[in-house]
Each structure stands twice: as C-alpha cells, then as structure tokens.
Design an enzyme around this catalytic site. Structure first.
Site, mmCIF file in Angstrom:
data_model
loop_
_atom_site.group_PDB
_atom_site.id
_atom_site.type_symbol
_atom_site.label_atom_id
_atom_site.label_comp_id
_atom_site.label_asym_id
_atom_site.label_seq_id
_atom_site.Cartn_x
_atom_site.Cartn_y
_atom_site.Cartn_z
ATOM 1 N N ASN A 1 -10.111 -0.976 0.380
ATOM 2 C CA ASN A 1 -8.659 -0.828 0.363
ATOM 3 C C ASN A 1 -8.129 -1.377 -0.969
ATOM 4 O O ASN A 1 -8.179 -2.579 -1.199
ATOM 5 C CB ASN A 1 -8.078 -1.610 1.553
ATOM 6 C CG ASN A 1 -6.568 -1.548 1.620
ATOM 7 O OD1 ASN A 1 -5.902 -1.185 0.672
ATOM 8 N ND2 ASN A 1 -6.034 -1.935 2.768
ATOM 9 N N CYS B 1 0.815 -1.221 0.000
ATOM 10 C CA CYS B 1 0.000 0.000 0.000
ATOM 11 C C CYS B 1 0.849 1.272 0.000
ATOM 12 O O CYS B 1 0.319 2.363 -0.205
ATOM 13 C CB CYS B 1 -0.941 -0.016 1.190
ATOM 14 S SG CYS B 1 -1.818 -1.579 1.349
ATOM 15 N N HIS C 1 -3.290 6.562 2.599
ATOM 16 C CA HIS C 1 -3.759 5.287 2.072
ATOM 17 C C HIS C 1 -5.135 4.983 2.679
ATOM 18 O O HIS C 1 -5.346 5.123 3.885
ATOM 19 C CB HIS C 1 -2.745 4.195 2.409
ATOM 20 C CG HIS C 1 -3.267 2.820 2.194
ATOM 21 N ND1 HIS C 1 -3.881 2.444 1.020
ATOM 22 C CD2 HIS C 1 -3.291 1.730 3.005
ATOM 23 C CE1 HIS C 1 -4.252 1.184 1.122
ATOM 24 N NE2 HIS C 1 -3.913 0.723 2.309
HETATM 25 N N1 COA Z 1 -18.122 -9.497 9.948
HETATM 26 C C1 COA Z 1 -18.602 -9.778 11.162
HETATM 27 N N2 COA Z 1 -17.809 -10.100 12.211
HETATM 28 C C2 COA Z 1 -16.485 -10.139 11.993
HETATM 29 C C3 COA Z 1 -15.924 -9.876 10.730
HETATM 30 C C4 COA Z 1 -16.800 -9.539 9.683
HETATM 31 N N3 COA Z 1 -16.370 -9.246 8.443
HETATM 32 N N4 COA Z 1 -14.574 -10.001 10.807
HETATM 33 C C5 COA Z 1 -14.304 -10.335 12.074
HETATM 34 N N5 COA Z 1 -15.445 -10.424 12.788
HETATM 35 C C6 COA Z 1 -15.618 -10.772 14.189
HETATM 36 C C7 COA Z 1 -14.489 -11.632 14.724
HETATM 37 O O1 COA Z 1 -14.719 -12.977 14.439
HETATM 38 C C8 COA Z 1 -14.566 -11.330 16.194
HETATM 39 O O2 COA Z 1 -15.628 -12.085 16.760
HETATM 40 P P1 COA Z 1 -15.489 -12.728 18.216
HETATM 41 O O3 COA Z 1 -15.315 -11.568 19.154
HETATM 42 O O4 COA Z 1 -16.781 -13.448 18.374
HETATM 43 O O5 COA Z 1 -14.289 -13.607 18.160
HETATM 44 C C9 COA Z 1 -14.974 -9.867 16.252
HETATM 45 O O6 COA Z 1 -15.540 -9.571 14.963
HETATM 46 C C10 COA Z 1 -13.820 -8.943 16.500
HETATM 47 O O7 COA Z 1 -12.763 -9.317 15.638
HETATM 48 P P2 COA Z 1 -11.429 -8.506 15.589
HETATM 49 O O8 COA Z 1 -10.499 -9.085 14.579
HETATM 50 O O9 COA Z 1 -10.906 -8.330 16.995
HETATM 51 O O10 COA Z 1 -11.980 -7.109 15.073
HETATM 52 P P3 COA Z 1 -11.286 -5.713 15.072
HETATM 53 O O11 COA Z 1 -12.026 -4.785 15.912
HETATM 54 O O12 COA Z 1 -9.792 -5.818 15.266
HETATM 55 O O13 COA Z 1 -11.516 -5.262 13.567
HETATM 56 C C11 COA Z 1 -10.351 -5.078 11.503
HETATM 57 C C12 COA Z 1 -10.946 -6.016 12.515
HETATM 58 C C13 COA Z 1 -9.699 -5.893 10.390
HETATM 59 C C14 COA Z 1 -11.434 -4.204 10.899
HETATM 60 C C15 COA Z 1 -9.302 -4.192 12.214
HETATM 61 O O14 COA Z 1 -8.398 -4.985 12.936
HETATM 62 C C16 COA Z 1 -8.534 -3.341 11.250
HETATM 63 O O15 COA Z 1 -9.080 -2.449 10.659
HETATM 64 N N6 COA Z 1 -7.214 -3.590 11.102
HETATM 65 C C17 COA Z 1 -6.407 -2.904 10.132
HETATM 66 C C18 COA Z 1 -6.631 -3.570 8.813
HETATM 67 C C19 COA Z 1 -6.066 -2.799 7.667
HETATM 68 O O16 COA Z 1 -6.421 -1.679 7.484
HETATM 69 N N7 COA Z 1 -5.216 -3.461 6.907
HETATM 70 C C20 COA Z 1 -4.639 -2.954 5.733
HETATM 71 C C21 COA Z 1 -3.506 -2.045 6.060
HETATM 72 S S1 COA Z 1 -2.709 -1.598 4.622
#
Ligand code: COA
Length: 315
Positions: A269, A114, A239
C-alpha cells in the site's frame, strides 16, 4: 467549468525490494499470513539516498517528458502526500523547483491520504479553470517506510514507498465525473510534527469494513454522474490497499474481476502513490490506450474517499 483528462503518466519506486520473508526476520510474521490476508508479497523501501522528494521529482519528470510539454506549459502543480519530507516547503514546491516550473502558478500539497491523488485531480481541475491555465502536474508520492513502527506487525507489513504522476489537461469531455467525500475520524492516524517519532496506527478491521462499503458507493455515484458503468470503462483502478478488499467489492458488485487492476503484490500500500503507479503501469503495458475511459477509486485515512471517471487521452 471545463472537465479534465489525463495526457501522460510517470512513476518512480525505490530499488530496494523488501519481501515478506525479509520482514519475517525483524517482526513476528510470515509470508503465508501476509500474502493470504492482503495479497502483498513485497514492497519497496527507500535507501539512504532516496526520499519522498526524490521519488516525487522522478515520477513528475517522467510524466512531464511523456507529455511532450515544456515546464513552462504547466499551469498548476499539486502533490498528494502524507509523508512529505518537510512540513514546509510543500512537496509540490520542491517538484516545481526541481523541474523548473513557472513561478506564478498555484503549487500546493493535498493531504487526503490514499484518496489524495484523486482529490489532487479535482483540485487541479478547479485551479486550471480558475486561473485560465490548460495543463497541471498532479503527483502522488509517499515514503511510508519512515512512518512504520517495525514492532507493530499488524501495520508494518502493509505499506511501501513510491510515487506516481500525471499531466492533466482541461477538456470538454462530458463523460468526466468525480466524487469526493470525508468522514473525520482516527481509524487510521499518524501523529503530526512535534509529537516525536510519528507512526501509522490503524484499526484494521474497521478500515476493512469502511473500504469494502465505500468503494461500491463511489462506483455507483460515478455511474450516475457519467452514465458509464464498470462494464463501459476500459479498466477500474482502485487504491491498492489489500487484494481482499478489491475481491470483496468485485463479488458484491458481481463485476468482471479482470477489469480491476492489482499490483499490491509488488508494491504493498503506497497510499497517495498507489493509483498513479497503477495507472502508469497500465499505460506502459499497453493495457490502457489513448482515448480509453478509466474509473478510479481511492479510500483511506481521514477517513476520505474519492472517485473519478476520466479519459486517458494520450498526447
Ligand atoms: N503476521 C502474523 N500474524 C498477524 C499479523 C502479521 N503481520 N498481524 C496480525 N496478526 C495476528 C493478530 O495478532 C491476530 O492474532 P490473534 O488472533 O492471536 O490475536 C490475528 O493475526 C488476526 O488479527 P486481525 O487484526 O484480526 O487480522 P485481520 O484478519 O483483521 O487482518 C488486516 C488484518 C490489517 C490485514 C485487515 O484488517 C485489513 O486488511 N484491514 C484493512 C487495512 C487496510 O487496507 N488499510 C489501509 C486502507 S487505506
């Protein structure tokens, strides 16, 4: 070494819109979860007729047309991507071929995920200075839909396809500044050729922490180098990974939220394509005008990060 400025931009996105509700039909997710955690409401996926190559060529062609230059004026062609259609030839070579760019010019792909488009700008600067050329075409393009594991709901909802491009020119503009960095790791990874079906794997929370800490570092470094702060530039283009990442940085830096452009609600993204797509929208909408200074920041797999303070000079 001379600096660099942007004279024109272009973009191309697939016509197929995939909404959060569409994804909810194939994976256990819902619009409320995706939009509140990421700000993403829809993204574009390539159809059978579209590919990373067709998007890259279209975006590059638009940027070249907008520059009012001839293909023969271009002195370097760089394409940032992690989802090119071939390991070789590079996407940049395919763009060179389709646009009829000259043969004896450096033409290569950059893999910095990215951060790739901003790495590409700095690579262009080095090549133009080294080769005695004036103009370069820098493209960021991705077809991430082909790398998605549609059973992994924590990653497949985040990404989309698209391409953006810019024609850059060497300049004497002393306010140009850039910062590039990397910290090798597997927080976001995609297996290479020879590993069967490749998928994006990501440690979401680790990446979130990395992103929200590295953007302010980049912005401070750019300010030190250019003398320009967020207040001094027309727009900040980060980004477009996640709305919450940008909002967190804005809060932490007590910055004007209106300066930070966002379009992840419509495209998700798009990795290396996200910064140039955003830039082209800003130019098209008249929000960025000839002469304006921009601050741009990328961060992503590698891990990599990159920033630039650069003038949109126009033609
Ligand atoms: N829909 C519904 N529930 C979802 C889900 C989806 N698409 N994806 C994950 N979950 C659930 C998980 O299973 C988890 O459930 P549980 O509590 O029962 O185990 C819960 O949501 C929380 O998951 P978690 O991974 O802790 O969520 P989060 O708050 O960290 O959010 C992201 C996940 C990916 C949105 C977040 O971590 C993020 O934005 N990270 C950066 C990603 C990014 O931008 N990457 C590219 C960089 S270039």
């Amino acid at each position: 070494m001379k600096n660099i400025e942007i004279i024109s931009t272009g973009r191309a996105v697939p016509s197929k819109v995939v909404t959060n509700d569409d994804l909810a039909k194939i994976v256990d997710t819902n619009d409320e979860w995706i939009s509140t955690r990421t700000g993403i409401r829809e993204r574009r996926f390539c159809s059978e007729e579209e590919s990373a190559t067709t998007l890259a060529v279209e975006a590059a062609r638009k940027a070249l047309e907008a520059s009012q230059l001839a293909p023969s004026d271009i002195g370097a062609c760089i394409c940032a991507t992690i989802s090119g259609d071939y390991a070789t030839p590079s996407m940049a070579c395919l763009v060179q071929r389709e646009l009829g760019l000259r043969e004896p010019i450096p033409t290569l792909d950059v893999n910095a995920a990215c951060s790739g488009f901003l790495y590409g700008i700095e690579v262009a600067r080095g090549l133009l200075n080294g080769c005695g050329e004036k103009y370069a075409l820098v493209v960021g393009c991705e077809q991430l839909s082909k790398l998605l594991d549609m059973t992994d709901r924590s990653t497949c909802v985040l990404f989309g396809d698209g391409a953006g491009a810019a024609v850059v020119r060497l300049s004497e503009d002393a306010t140009y500044a850039s910062t590039l960095g990397a910290r090798g790791g597997f927080e976001i990874n995609v297996e290479g050729a020879g590993h069967g079906t490749s998928h994006i794997h990501m440690q979401g929370q680790e990446v979130f922490k990395f992103a929200t800490s590295i953007i302010p570092v980049c912005i401070r470094q750019l300010q030190e180098k250019s003398g320009l702060s967020v207040e001094d530039v027309s727009r900040v283009v980060c980004h477009q990974a996640n709305e919450r990442i940008i909002d967190s940085v804005v809060r932490r830096m007590k910055a004007d939220p209106g300066k930070f452009y966002k379009n992840m609600d419509r495209f998700g993204n798009t990795s290396a394509a996200s910064v140039p797509i955003a830039l082209d929208e800003l130019v098209e909408n008249g929000d960025v005008k000839a002469g304006d200074m921009l601050m741009m920041v990328g961060f992503g797999a590698g891990l990599t990060w990159a920033g630039a303070v650069i003038r949109y000079a126009g033609v």
